[in-house]
Structure formats: C-alpha cells, structure tokens
Design a protein around this motif. Structure first.
Motif, PDB file in Angstrom:
ATOM      1  N   CYS A  20      47.410  44.271  46.603  1.00 19.36           N
ATOM      2  CA  CYS A  20      46.864  43.435  45.544  1.00 19.36           C
ATOM      3  C   CYS A  20      45.793  42.495  46.109  1.00 19.36           C
ATOM      4  O   CYS A  20      45.955  41.930  47.189  1.00 19.36           O
ATOM      5  N   ARG A  21      44.716  42.359  45.352  1.00 20.51           N
ATOM      6  CA  ARG A  21      43.623  41.497  45.758  1.00 20.51           C
ATOM      7  C   ARG A  21      43.020  40.843  44.510  1.00 20.51           C
ATOM      8  O   ARG A  21      43.313  41.242  43.386  1.00 20.51           O
ATOM      9  N   ASN A  22      42.139  39.887  44.718  1.00 20.40           N
ATOM     10  CA  ASN A  22      41.441  39.232  43.600  1.00 20.40           C
ATOM     11  C   ASN A  22      39.962  39.103  43.940  1.00 20.40           C
ATOM     12  O   ASN A  22      39.480  38.035  44.317  1.00 20.40           O
ATOM     13  N   PRO A  23      39.193  40.201  43.798  1.00 21.96           N
ATOM     14  CA  PRO A  23      37.783  40.154  44.187  1.00 21.96           C
ATOM     15  C   PRO A  23      36.866  39.496  43.161  1.00 21.96           C
ATOM     16  O   PRO A  23      35.720  39.204  43.466  1.00 21.96           O
ATOM     17  N   ASP A  24      37.356  39.289  41.919  1.00 24.07           N
ATOM     18  CA  ASP A  24      36.433  38.928  40.837  1.00 24.07           C
ATOM     19  C   ASP A  24      36.848  37.700  40.045  1.00 24.07           C
ATOM     20  O   ASP A  24      36.421  37.533  38.904  1.00 24.07           O
ATOM     21  N   GLY A  25      37.658  36.815  40.616  1.00 22.81           N
ATOM     22  CA  GLY A  25      37.920  35.540  39.977  1.00 22.81           C
ATOM     23  C   GLY A  25      38.974  35.545  38.899  1.00 22.81           C
ATOM     24  O   GLY A  25      38.991  34.636  38.061  1.00 22.81           O
TER      25      GLY A  25
END
Length: 986
Positions: A795-800
C-alpha cells in the motif's frame, strides 16, 4: 458540383515504353508468417515501392503519448485482449500482421501526439465482426488506399520509425513526389521475441487525383538486352454524386454551391442553423480539438438537461479566430461546433457543462478548399497558406482573421478522410463562377470591407453550473502577510490574475536575487517525465485545465491563476538530456485553499510547495536550457557570498506568469528552495559566532582564539543518530528525530509510508503497481517517482489521498484504502536514560555519564553484550531551573541505542538506568562551542527563541529543553554542542 471522394486506380501505359511487371500480385507477402492484408505492387524501386491495398477490416484503438513505443505498448495489449476473447462473441481471433501505428507528424517538442494502433482482422470474421467490449477499442472498415512503402530491418523502437520516414520523405522530395505530410504509418510484422531477420515498414499515403511515373529496367533473357520501361500510376477522383457521402450517413447543414473555381475551390452559401458550441482556451489546435470534441460529444451522448441522446452530424467545425486581443495569452482562439439535427432546432436540449452554448447561426457565405488526411496543426497551416494565396490570385475578398476547419470523419477513422477549410466571403464580393481558371487580378482587393461575424449568433445560455466570480483584488485579504515586493506584485496585477502571497525576506545588494517566504498554499499538480519543460507543461496542462474547468470532486469552476509552477528534477536525466522528472502545478485560488476540490482524473494530486525560496527573474519564455543556466547563476551567487556552503539538490522550480504567445512581454522566474541551501557545521558555527559577536550577545572572551569544527560522530568511532533535516534557516535549523522501523511514517496522509501492508481494509489482496490487470491505471514509478511504487503490491499514497491505498486483485473493486498503523506508531526511538537531581549542569553530567557508560559494557546489562555508543548524548533540562541557585534541579541524560538494539534493548542491571522511548519529535536546533555553562545555555536558548518567534509567531517555548553533546567530557578544544528546542506536535 460536389464530388464524391473515392480512391480508384487507373494504370496508363505509355506507348513508347515497356512497363515492368509488378513484383507481386495480390496475396501474402513473403515476409508475412500469418495472415496479412492483400496488396498489389504498382511500382518498385531500390528505396521504396508503391502499393495498392484493397478494402479491409481492422480492429483499432486510440492512444496518446510522448513516444510511439510507450503508446503502442499500451494499445497493443488492449487490442490483444480483444483477440483473446474480450468481444461480444467471446471468440478467440488469430493474430495477424502487421501491427499498424498511425503517427501524426511531430512539429514541436511540446505537443502530445496521438496514435492509432490497428490489427488487421482475418477475412473469415469480416461478415460477422465480433464487437469489442472495451469502449476504447473500435472496428474500422477501410476503402482502397495507395501508399509509398519503405522497408527496413532490426527493431522499430523510438526514434527509428521517425528516422526511417524522414529518409523516405527525403527520397520522395528528391523525385518531386507528392504525399500526405501530416501523418505516416509504422508497420511491424514480427513478434517482440524475434531477434534476427525482422521486417518493418513505414508508409506515406498518396493523395487523390495525382499521377506518378514509375521508371524501371529489366533484363530480356530471350534477346539478351536491357529494356527500360515506364508506368504512369494515377490515383483519381470519381465524380459520382452531387453530395458528400459523409452527409448520406449523417445529417449535414444544408448549403448551395454558388460557384467552382481553379484548384478545387468552391463558393458555398450555408443557411441558418442551430449549433452546439464550446469555446476552448488553448494555444494549440490539437489540444483544442480534443478538448472541444469530447465536451460536445458528452452533450449529444446525453449530458444535457433532458438526458437525451442526439444523433451525430457532420462536419465538426473548428473556428479559428486570429483577431489580436488585448491581454490574450495566445495568438488565436478556438470554438468548436456540432450541427444539431433539424428536428431539435425548435427546442434543443440545454447543455449542463459551463462554456457549452446553443447558438442560432445566421446564414454565411464561404470559400471552401478540400484536403485529406488528418487535420493536424502543420497541415492546416500549410493548407491555409496555399488556400489564401490561391484566393488572392483569384482576386477574392475574404476575412483574413477568421477561418474554419470542417472535419467530416470520426477521430477513429484511419483512411480516406475528408476535411475542408472555410473562409468567410466579404459582402458584395463576386467572382466569375466557372470550372476553369478565373481571371486573376493579381492582388487582394483591400477596398472591400471584411465581413464582421461577431453578431451572427443568438446565444441560449446553458443551465447554471458552479462557477467562481471572485477575482484577484489587492492580495491583502488573508492573514498578516502582505506581498511587499512591488515588482512581482505588479506582474500579477498587470495580468489580472491571482497569485500566491509572499513577503520579501531579503534581497542581494544588486536586487537580482531575492529571498521570499510564501504563505503555505495548495496547488493542483501532475508529475511526468519529458525531455523539455515546454513538453511537460503542455502534456500536463490538458489535465490541469480540465481540473480547473470542473473535472473535480465538487465540479467547481476555478479561476485562472499564476504562476504555472514546474518543479524540475534532473536526477533522472539520461545521457540524451531526456527523462527529466517534471511536476507541473497550478495555484488554487484563495477561495479553495481551505478545502481544495479533489481531482477526478488519474495522475493529478493536491500538493504544497516549499514556502521559502531564493528567486531570480528573467524576461523570456522558460526553456530547460535557460532555467538550468538561471538556477546555476543563483547557486553560484549564494555560494560566493557564503549564504550557502553548497546547494545539495537537483531540484528547482520554474515559475511562468504568461501563457504561450502572450501579447505582453513574458516574465518568468527560477526558484531554489531554501531547504537545499546547505551550510556545513563548521561554516554554520563560525557564521553564527561572528553574528553573535557583532550583536554582542555573549562576552567576547568566550570566543576569542577558539577554532570550531563540525559536529563529529567519530569520537571513539561512535555511531551518530539519524534525523530528517526539515529546513535550514540563518540562525537555526529544524530537524525531526524518529525511529527506523519499516512500518514507520510520520506524514498525516502517509505519503512517506514504506511498509509491507498489502491488503485493503476489507482484506482484498492488492494488485502490483507494475501490473495493469485486472485494473489498468497510470500510477506507475515513472509517473510518480519517489512515491515508493515499484514491482510490488504494498500500500502506498502517491497522489494525496487521505491515507495509503492500493488497486485490488478483485475485478469488481478497482481500489480501496489499507489498514495501516497510525502515523508515528512505530517511529519511536529507544534510549538508555538516567534521571538525577544536581546543583548544576556540569555536576549532573559527570554522575550520569558513569552510569550510562557502565550500561553499555557487558557487565552493565542482563544480556551481557557490549553496546556501541551513539552520539549525541542528550540531556533534558527544565528551562525554568536555569539560573536558579538551588541543588534540587532535575536532569535526565540519555544515550541513543544502536539500530540493532532498537527493537529489543538489553535490560539494565543498574536500577538508575531505564529504557525510554522518545516519540517522533521535531526540534529547532542551534550550535554553540566550548564548554557549556548554565549561563551560556540560558542566553543561547533565549537567542534561538527570539529568531524562531520572528519566523513563527505562534511558537511556544517548552519548559523542557535539550542539549546534545558530540564530544567526550575530557575534550578541551574544538568542542561542539547543540541546543534543541522541542516543537509541539499538531
């Protein structure tokens, strides 16, 4: 009379010549190992051949990209999925050859190119074609067409097809041959796995109504002589109908042909009609055409107040107005129009989108010129120049500032396209109506007034939508920061746009470089890789403009602002000065700063920029080379005057305040973030002490004769505690100390999360970021560098987003949030500490050092292990105790534990020693030298507090402060100590 455009072939053999026999008749070419379209070779030369292809059926898809290789790869798998059974018959279809890619000619480096990738369908499927289930895939039936073909071997990756078609163009130009120049086809016949004997081709399409002479030689074996022959090849136009065949399939506006002239020019009169229109704010035809077409297509597809679908008509008309406009960002303005079918004229559905209008157009008379191929910017420019030259030769009077492009075919049609150029006829301007050359006057009749078209339409307003009426006023309406730099402030007021507010912190004596502090603000951003800043801006601007035009979570219309800010990261640049990472951002007007609308389109995100920057301006359009030079100028100046010891990053910003082709002098800036201004610790200490001596904060004898060295983590080969450097100011720096657990992250939304959670909150496994199945997406490492994406499914959050997320492996659930730990939950730092009461700072230090050093030895802990020392040694003190003459002052002294003991610290034997955990904590840090006394420490804390409060008036000094020592107690010279003031967590 109107002529129906179809391509026919007539071979005329000169009586005095012996023509060569075609090298092959209809059938499979020898290099084609699977079914291929039939063709006939009409002429064969060393460098190329002319082929005639009969009608056929293709499955195709449209894709956009900067390079052909990348766009073709995405399109290939979409079409291959169709062949594998993703069609309404669930039929598997054999692969054929070639893979055909239509490429628009690249005229500038900053235009996003369109590609149409096609697979030839086997003939057995032509009668009952399986329809695609993917709405991006379509079936295209083609008529006969004729092409110049140049063959080559090897791989067909970029830039090879472009180089090969340039070679073919040069050969054809040398022989004065004519071809459509706005596009070409790249044909590949082999699987990607094939290494040798590959066969590739590039095709250029022959225009209609053109004759070519094919000269060749061959050996006559019976006579033993060489025979020279020639063959005339004519691609002709048949006059079969009084109306366009496109208008037999779709309703067109009615017109009367008033006359025909030389070179195929017609004069027509169109009657009154009702049109759906959209004005497009763009500087490039291709971008305007795409934006306008799909906006109007949504209207006829049901996005209107009656949710009614309206039949498509022809032609699609793009009006291009070149009238000079004051404060215009572009030299031209665009308006696209669809003719509304006659049955809707009395009561057309009203549009729901802003800037889409219903117009009742009055009758107009136009001169018309027909051309084929794709209506690209280069073709239109070339055709318009030739068209106006022909009109002037005829003595025609026409509107020089307005012309129209009428396209009769769907964007997906591959061959035999029809386009027209229209220009308005001046009133009372008559030419002899004849099908032969009219009598030329030799020059344009300037005495006849140009017809005005500004009042030709009655507008029906669209249904009201959310829009922003607030404009930029004086920039002083929020907070207490005023833009005190009048020069840059005028840049925005002169352009009548809102800009982010800043205060001028300092400027060099020559006023060339400024230091600014910007208010914390939100921007809408898109990250991508490109070879030039203009290319990146144009690619990103389409999505960013769509966001500001209402494609956001609240469908809000957001006003135009300045600057367009582009972060340039050259760390990814390759040897060809390409693959630079750009993040293009538009400032969000103050109305949306408190609650920015979330983007809908993939690849966009809400961002915040650096608030403290060094700035230099220049009066030209920003280019990569220019911005690099300006950034280097700033860096050199900052280092020369010792503001910075060095600049430690490959990232800088380019701020452009004007759109391309602005009517005023362009104004641009380069920004270097202050956080990249690095002062080594020795320079920092020396500079600070010089400043303190000048201000006489301390008595001079304390500093006389001392030489200071940088903070050292090498006393006894000691390890040094890691920290994040948040910012560097003149008088202090801001650091964050936290642990190194792999699940550790501190940012509220988790943009810095790099853990291993790979399931959603509902337990669905995540899809790998590097894969496009079951969900196609644009979140890849190239588009979102430094976001932790890669060949994994964590899981990641590249776009806010509000927290980390992932695409799922469930075809019915595209994406969802993940169940990860809270920020800082695993980020604590383990320390070994001793608390004591003492009369003064030095007395506590000696007592605590003995206990902690004993714990580090094998005899001092229950695991009997030797523990390496980690610097600095930190001591927590109550600020209120400093200066007090009592012996009950509380001190806590701590050693950092090495990385290997953070998860399982050895238990101390001495009960005075305890294992404590410090949560992630940020500090304002200042450096001082020499042995520390309470008097010196108290005054240094006051000094740092004053400077911090100047920059951050809301800062509240905690009663608990920390000192950090980097030297053994026995060291007498070159001592280095830091003072840490804790920053309260939000």
């Amino acid at each position: 009379m109107l002529r129906l455009i179809t391509i026919a072939l007539a071979v005329v053999v000169a009586v005095s010549c012996v023509p060569t026999k075609p090298s092959s008749g209809p059938g499979r070419p020898p290099f084609c190992t699977s079914e291929c379209p039939d063709y006939e070779v009409l002429c064969s030369k060393d460098e190329y051949e002319i082929r005639r292809y009969p009608e056929g059926t293709w499955v195709a898809t449209h894709e956009q990209g900067i390079t052909q290789t990348a766009a073709s790869a995405r399109a290939f798998w979409r079409l291959f999925t169709y062949l594998q059974g993703k069609n309404d018959q669930e039929t598997k279809i054999p692969m054929t050859a070639p893979v055909l890619v239509e490429v628009s000619k690249k005229q500038t480096s900053w235009v996003l190119k369109d590609y149409v990738v096609s697979f030839y369908l086997p003939k057995v499927f032509w009668e009952f074609v399986p329809n695609p289930l993917d709405d991006k895939v379509f079936i295209q039936k083609t008529k006969d067409f004729t092409v110049f073909v140049h063959s080559y071997g090897g791989l067909a990756n970029d830039p090879i097809p472009g180089q090969q078609v340039s070679k073919l163009r040069s050969i054809l130009d040398k022989h004065n041959e004519t071809y459509y120049d706005g596009f070409y086809y790249s044909a590949g016949y082999d699987k990607p796995s094939k290494v040798t004997n590959r066969h590739n081709e590039v095709w250029l399409v022959l225009p209609e109504n053109t004759t070519y002479t094919c000269e060749s030689t061959k050996q006559d074996l019976d006579q033993g002589t060489t025979v020279t022959g020639s063959q005339e090849i004519t691609v002709d136009v048949e006059d079969n109908s009084d109306s366009l065949d496109q208008c037999e399939r779709s309703e067109c506006p009615s017109h009367l042909t008033l006359g025909t002239y030389a070179n195929g020019i017609e004069k027509r009169r169109y009657g009154e009609g009702v049109y759906i229109t959209k004005e497009i704010e763009s500087c490039w035809y291709e971008l305007a055409s795409a934006e306008g077409f799909w906006a109007l297509f949504r209207y006829i597809n049901g996005k209107n107040d009656r949710k009614e679908k309206i039949p498509m008509t022809a032609p699609v008309i793009m009006s291009i107005d070149m009238t000079p406009k004051e404060f215009s960002f572009c030299r031209v303005s665009f308006k696209m129009s669809f003719f509304i079918p006659t049955k809707f004229h009395s009561n057309p559905p009203r549009p729901l989108e802003d800037k889409i209008k219903i117009e009742r157009a009055r009758s107009r008379t136009v001169y018309v010129k027909t051309f084929g191929g794709w209506a690209t910017n280069s073709d239109i420019k070339r055709m318009r120049q030739g068209f106006t030259n022909e009109l002037e030769t005829l003595g025609a009077c026409y509107d020089e500032n307005l012309y129209l492009v009428a396209a009769y075919d769907a964007p997906t049609k591959l061959f035999n396209r029809r386009n027209e150029l229209w220009v308005d006829v001046c009133e009372d301007n008559e030419l002899p109506s004849a099908t032969v050359e009219a009598t030329p006057s030799g020059k344009h009749d300037t005495q006849v007034p140009v017809k005005e078209n500004k009042e030709q339409s009655e507008t029906i307003s669209p249904t009201p939508t959310t829009s922003e009426s607030e404009g930029f006023t004086d920039g002083k309406g929020k907070g207490d920061i005023e833009p005190v730099d009048p020069g840059s402030f005028r840049v925005c007021t002169d352009r009548n746009v809102e800009c982010p507010e800043f205060e001028l912190v300092a400027s060099r004596e020559d006023d060339v470089i400024q230091e600014r502090h910007y208010r914390q603000s939100y921007w809408i951003s898109k990250t991508l890789q490109a070879c030039d800043i203009n290319e990146a801006q144009m690619v990103a601007s389409r999505s960013l403009v769509n966001y500001k035009n209402g494609m956001n979570s609240v469908e809000a219309k957001i006003a135009t602002t300045a600057p367009i800010l582009t972060a340039v990261d050259t760390s990814t640049m390759d040897e060809n000065d390409c693959n630079i990472t750009y993040t293009v951002s538009f400032y969000l007007s103050h109305k949306y700063q408190d609650n920015p609308p979330q983007p809908i389109e993939d690849g966009l995100f809400i961002s915040a920029i650096d608030t403290d920057v060094f700035v230099k301006s220049f009066q030209t359009w920003p280019t990569f080379a220019k911005s690099q030079n300006i950034a280097k100028d700033i860096e050199d100046a900052l280092v020369d005057d010792e503001t910075c010891q060095s600049i430690t990053s490959d990232v800088y910003y380019v701020a452009g305040y004007d759109r391309p082709f602005s009517s005023i002098e362009p104004y641009s800036e380069v920004w270097i973030p202050k956080r990249f201004c690095f002062e080594d610790d020795l320079s920092n200490v020396r500079r600070k002490l010089l400043k303190l001596k000048k201000e006489r904060v301390f008595a001079d004898p304390i500093f006389d004769g001392l030489e200071f060295k940088p903070p050292r983590c090498t006393d006894g080969d000691a390890e040094c505690a890691n920290y994040l450097l948040d910012s560097v100011e003149i008088h202090y720096e801001r650091r964050t100390y936290q642990g190194e657990h792999h699940e550790c992250y501190v940012q509220t939304r988790g943009a810095d999360y790099r853990g291993d959670v790979s399931r959603t909150v509902y337990g669905i496994p995540c899809q790998k970021w590097s894969e496009q199945d079951p969900h196609e997406h644009g979140r890849d490492p190239d588009s979102f560098p430094n976001s932790g994406l890669g060949d994994h499914n964590y899981c990641r959050n590249p776009d806010g987003e509000p927290r980390p997320w992932c695409y799922t492996t469930d075809p019915d659930t595209r994406w969802d949030y993940c169940n990860i730990s809270r920020p800082g939950e695993y980020c604590g730092v383990k320390l070994a500490c001793v608390s004591n009461e003492a009369c003064n700072y030095q007395g506590a230090k000696r007592q605590d050092y003995y206990s902690l050093h004993h714990y580090l030895s094998a005899e001092g802990n229950k695991q009997n292990v030797d523990i390496e020392k980690v610097l600095p040694v930190i001591r927590q003190i109550r600020f209120s105790d400093l200066g007090e003459s009592s012996c009950g002052k509380s001190y806590t002294t701590c050693f950092y534990l090495p990385k290997e003991f953070q998860s399982d610290p050895p238990e101390p034997i001495d009960p005075k020693v305890s294992i404590e955990e410090m949560p992630p904590t940020s500090f304002y840090v200042s450096a001082i030298g020499g042995h520390i006394t309470e008097d010196v420490l108290e005054r240094e804390i006051y000094n740092v507090q004053l400077h911090v409060e100047d920059d951050n008036p809301d800062f509240q000094l905690s009663d608990l402060v920390v000192t950090a020592s980097y030297n053994n107690p026995s060291r007498e010279e070159d001592r280095y100590t830091e003072v840490w003031l804790p920053i309260p967590r939000d």
